[in-house]
Design an enzyme around this catalytic site. Structure first.
Site, PDB file in Angstrom:
ATOM      1  N   HIS A   1       0.827  -1.203   0.000  1.00 44.04           N
ATOM      2  CA  HIS A   1       0.000   0.000   0.000  1.00 44.04           C
ATOM      3  C   HIS A   1       0.859   1.250   0.000  1.00 44.04           C
ATOM      4  O   HIS A   1       0.624   2.172  -0.770  1.00 44.04           O
ATOM      5  CB  HIS A   1      -0.933   0.013   1.216  1.00 44.04           C
ATOM      6  CG  HIS A   1      -1.872   1.166   1.211  1.00 44.04           C
ATOM      7  ND1 HIS A   1      -1.524   2.421   1.672  1.00 44.04           N
ATOM      8  CD2 HIS A   1      -3.155   1.265   0.781  1.00 44.04           C
ATOM      9  CE1 HIS A   1      -2.539   3.239   1.528  1.00 44.04           C
ATOM     10  NE2 HIS A   1      -3.549   2.567   0.993  1.00 44.04           N
TER      11      HIS A   1
ATOM     12  N   GLU B   1       8.300   4.727  -2.087  1.00 43.36           N
ATOM     13  CA  GLU B   1       8.981   4.401  -3.345  1.00 43.36           C
ATOM     14  C   GLU B   1       9.735   3.099  -3.175  1.00 43.36           C
ATOM     15  O   GLU B   1      10.145   2.768  -2.066  1.00 43.36           O
ATOM     16  CB  GLU B   1       9.949   5.527  -3.716  1.00 43.36           C
ATOM     17  CG  GLU B   1       9.240   6.812  -4.051  1.00 43.36           C
ATOM     18  CD  GLU B   1      10.208   7.918  -4.442  1.00 43.36           C
ATOM     19  OE1 GLU B   1      11.421   7.794  -4.185  1.00 43.36           O
ATOM     20  OE2 GLU B   1       9.739   8.912  -5.011  1.00 43.36           O
TER      21      GLU B   1
ATOM     22  N   LEU C   1      -4.029  -7.978   3.194  1.00 46.72           N
ATOM     23  CA  LEU C   1      -4.818  -9.077   3.738  1.00 46.72           C
ATOM     24  C   LEU C   1      -6.088  -9.319   2.936  1.00 46.72           C
ATOM     25  O   LEU C   1      -6.457 -10.463   2.687  1.00 46.72           O
ATOM     26  CB  LEU C   1      -5.201  -8.808   5.200  1.00 46.72           C
ATOM     27  CG  LEU C   1      -4.149  -9.158   6.229  1.00 46.72           C
ATOM     28  CD1 LEU C   1      -4.617  -8.772   7.630  1.00 46.72           C
ATOM     29  CD2 LEU C   1      -3.802 -10.637   6.177  1.00 46.72           C
ATOM     30  N   ALA C   2      -6.775  -8.260   2.537  1.00 48.31           N
ATOM     31  CA  ALA C   2      -8.080  -8.427   1.906  1.00 48.31           C
ATOM     32  C   ALA C   2      -8.240  -7.474   0.724  1.00 48.31           C
ATOM     33  O   ALA C   2      -7.485  -6.522   0.566  1.00 48.31           O
ATOM     34  CB  ALA C   2      -9.180  -8.166   2.937  1.00 48.31           C
ATOM     35  N   SER C   3      -9.248  -7.755  -0.083  1.00 40.93           N
ATOM     36  CA  SER C   3      -9.543  -6.917  -1.244  1.00 40.93           C
ATOM     37  C   SER C   3     -10.208  -5.616  -0.821  1.00 40.93           C
ATOM     38  O   SER C   3     -11.002  -5.586   0.111  1.00 40.93           O
ATOM     39  CB  SER C   3     -10.470  -7.655  -2.212  1.00 40.93           C
ATOM     40  OG  SER C   3      -9.786  -8.695  -2.838  1.00 40.93           O
ATOM     41  N   GLY C   4      -9.872  -4.575  -1.528  1.00 37.29           N
ATOM     42  CA  GLY C   4     -10.478  -3.261  -1.368  1.00 37.29           C
ATOM     43  C   GLY C   4     -10.337  -2.554  -2.705  1.00 37.29           C
ATOM     44  O   GLY C   4     -10.031  -3.185  -3.729  1.00 37.29           O
TER      45      GLY C   4
END
Length: 130
Positions: free
Chosen positions: A12, A48, A73-76
């Protein structure tokens, strides 16, 4: 032709350095355990290298296929929309990158999700906290 796998570990990103350090270390662990694989880490925001810069990092490595794996961990929204757009993926999660003037197929892996290995790690962290 011999296949050479590249792995793009996608984080992220954060203004805090720890996020980058964690994703980069995970990428390093993969590279250490699988020395025949080229591993690069890239980030969505605030860190970066960017995804684009990480992809450029495959130049000169001879990779013939790449798996992009989100270290989430999970989809978003980043997993389902942003990353597929950046990587120009089709509905099946596949795409083509141009690296060193050659077309290199790219496949998109699922996020970590619910897995017994994750559950074991969570329990390990619980034990460490006691």
């Amino acid at each position: 032709m011999t296949e050479k796998l590249g792995i793009l570990a996608i984080g992220h990103g954060s203004k805090l350095p720890y996020n980058k350090e964690v994703v980069t270390q995970i990428a390093n662990y993969i590279a250490q355990k699988h020395s025949d694989v080229v591993v690069r880490a890239g980030f969505m925001e605030n860190s970066e290298p960017t995804l684009e810069e990480a992809i450029e990092g495959f130049s000169g490595t001879g990779v013939t296929k790449i798996s992009a794996v989100p270290v989430f961990l999970a989809s978003g929204v980043h997993i389902t929309k942003d990353i597929p757009e950046i990587l120009s993926l089709d509905k099946e999660g596949c795409g083509i990158l141009e690296i060193d003037g050659k077309e290199v197929p790219l496949c998109y892996a699922k996020p970590l999700g619910a897995d017994e290995l994750i559950a074991e790690l969570v329990f390990k962290r619980v034990q460490e906290s006691l």
